[in-house]
Design a protein around this motif. Structure first.
Motif, PDB file in Angstrom:
ATOM      1  N   GLU A  34       0.827  -1.195   0.000  1.00 46.88           N
ATOM      2  CA  GLU A  34       0.000   0.000   0.000  1.00 46.88           C
ATOM      3  C   GLU A  34       0.869   1.254   0.000  1.00 46.88           C
ATOM      4  O   GLU A  34       0.564   2.231  -0.692  1.00 46.88           O
ATOM      5  CB  GLU A  34      -0.919  -0.003   1.223  1.00 46.88           C
ATOM      6  N   THR A  48      -8.010   2.003   1.061  1.00 48.09           N
ATOM      7  CA  THR A  48      -8.118   0.624   1.516  1.00 48.09           C
ATOM      8  C   THR A  48      -9.436   0.453   2.269  1.00 48.09           C
ATOM      9  O   THR A  48      -9.771   1.257   3.145  1.00 48.09           O
ATOM     10  CB  THR A  48      -6.929   0.250   2.424  1.00 48.09           C
ATOM     11  N   LEU A  60     -10.344  -7.471   2.690  1.00 45.55           N
ATOM     12  CA  LEU A  60      -9.694  -6.167   2.673  1.00 45.55           C
ATOM     13  C   LEU A  60      -8.964  -5.986   1.350  1.00 45.55           C
ATOM     14  O   LEU A  60      -8.266  -6.892   0.891  1.00 45.55           O
ATOM     15  CB  LEU A  60      -8.697  -6.061   3.829  1.00 45.55           C
ATOM     16  N   THR A  62      -6.962  -2.848  -1.291  1.00 38.81           N
ATOM     17  CA  THR A  62      -6.530  -1.478  -1.553  1.00 38.81           C
ATOM     18  C   THR A  62      -6.907  -1.138  -2.987  1.00 38.81           C
ATOM     19  O   THR A  62      -6.534  -1.857  -3.927  1.00 38.81           O
ATOM     20  CB  THR A  62      -5.014  -1.331  -1.347  1.00 38.81           C
ATOM     21  N   TRP A  77      -4.057  -8.308  -0.428  1.00 40.59           N
ATOM     22  CA  TRP A  77      -2.756  -8.606   0.165  1.00 40.59           C
ATOM     23  C   TRP A  77      -2.751  -9.928   0.924  1.00 40.59           C
ATOM     24  O   TRP A  77      -3.730 -10.279   1.580  1.00 40.59           O
ATOM     25  CB  TRP A  77      -2.352  -7.493   1.140  1.00 40.59           C
ATOM     26  N   GLU A  80      -2.399  -8.643   5.371  1.00 39.78           N
ATOM     27  CA  GLU A  80      -3.377  -7.572   5.466  1.00 39.78           C
ATOM     28  C   GLU A  80      -2.988  -6.536   6.520  1.00 39.78           C
ATOM     29  O   GLU A  80      -3.310  -5.357   6.376  1.00 39.78           O
ATOM     30  CB  GLU A  80      -4.761  -8.143   5.779  1.00 39.78           C
ATOM     31  N   ARG A  83      -0.369  -4.616   4.871  1.00 45.72           N
ATOM     32  CA  ARG A  83      -0.824  -4.261   3.519  1.00 45.72           C
ATOM     33  C   ARG A  83       0.316  -4.343   2.511  1.00 45.72           C
ATOM     34  O   ARG A  83       0.673  -3.361   1.847  1.00 45.72           O
ATOM     35  CB  ARG A  83      -1.488  -2.881   3.533  1.00 45.72           C
TER      36      ARG A  83
END
Length: 199
Positions: A34, A48, A60, A62, A77, A80, A83
């Motif tokens: 991220e 995100t 989750l 992004t 990812w 997480e 990220r």
């Protein structure tokens, strides 16, 4: 009249946007994160959040350019919490994945790129039309990424003659029914194995 003639070359240059070739590097590299996306695309263009997953689940992700349907990228990812370590990245319609894969290709065109038949799942359920590559040209791509596709027919196929390509079954890309129903690539994603299973 002269003004109109001068505008013609400019109009020709302003034709359809060229496809964007994607490599397994930079934002799409095995060590992407991220933080890298924010650095590359700007904090205002990266968000995100929880998004819908398969079979009613949530995950989750992004999103890059989250408010632009034509430009939106989705990064999911393995890690997480931090990220980072992409599990998979959904590409846009204008992007060409490694190996020449892009949205809109027919099953036969993808088979030609791979150099041999491959397997996809039957249509009509959450994983319908999903395909990956265990062998062939698309099984060993530069950068260590793997590519996955989802195929879809333009209309929901019906009739006894297409029962063999519906539901939780494996279908060979050489099956003529796939051409009969007009199946084409609906989505393209690149990704990487879980860090625990990398060489």
């Amino acid at each position: 009249m002269r003004t109109r003639l001068l505008l013609l070359p400019l109009c020709a240059l302003a034709g359809p946007a060229l496809a964007e070739d994607i490599a397994c590097e930079g934002a799409f590299a095995i060590d992407s994160s991220e933080a890298r996306l924010i650095e590359m695309y700007g904090a205002d263009n990266v968000r995100t959040e929880i998004v819908p997953g398969p079979e009613g689940t949530e995950m989750l992700a992004t999103l890059v350019f989250p408010d632009s349907p034509k430009r939106k990228l989705m990064f999911v990812w393995w890690d997480e919490d931090k990220r980072r370590d992409p599990s998979f990245i959904e590409l846009t319609a204008k992007m060409v994945a490694p190996g020449g894969l892009r949205i809109g290709l027919t099953v036969a065109e993808v088979e030609a790129l791979n150099g041999e038949p491959f397997t996809l799942l039957g249509f009509g359920w959450d994983y319908g039309g999903a395909a990956g590559f265990q062998s062939g040209n698309l099984a060993d791509l530069p950068g260590g990424c793997v590519v996955s596709l989802t195929f879809s027919p333009p209309d929901y196929p019906v009739g006894d003659d297409v029962d063999s390509i519906m539901g939780d079954v494996e279908v060979s890309s050489s099956n003529p029914l796939l051409a009969q129903v007009g199946a084409r690539v609906e989505s393209v994603a690149i990704g990487y194995p879980h860090p625990d299973f990398r060489d």
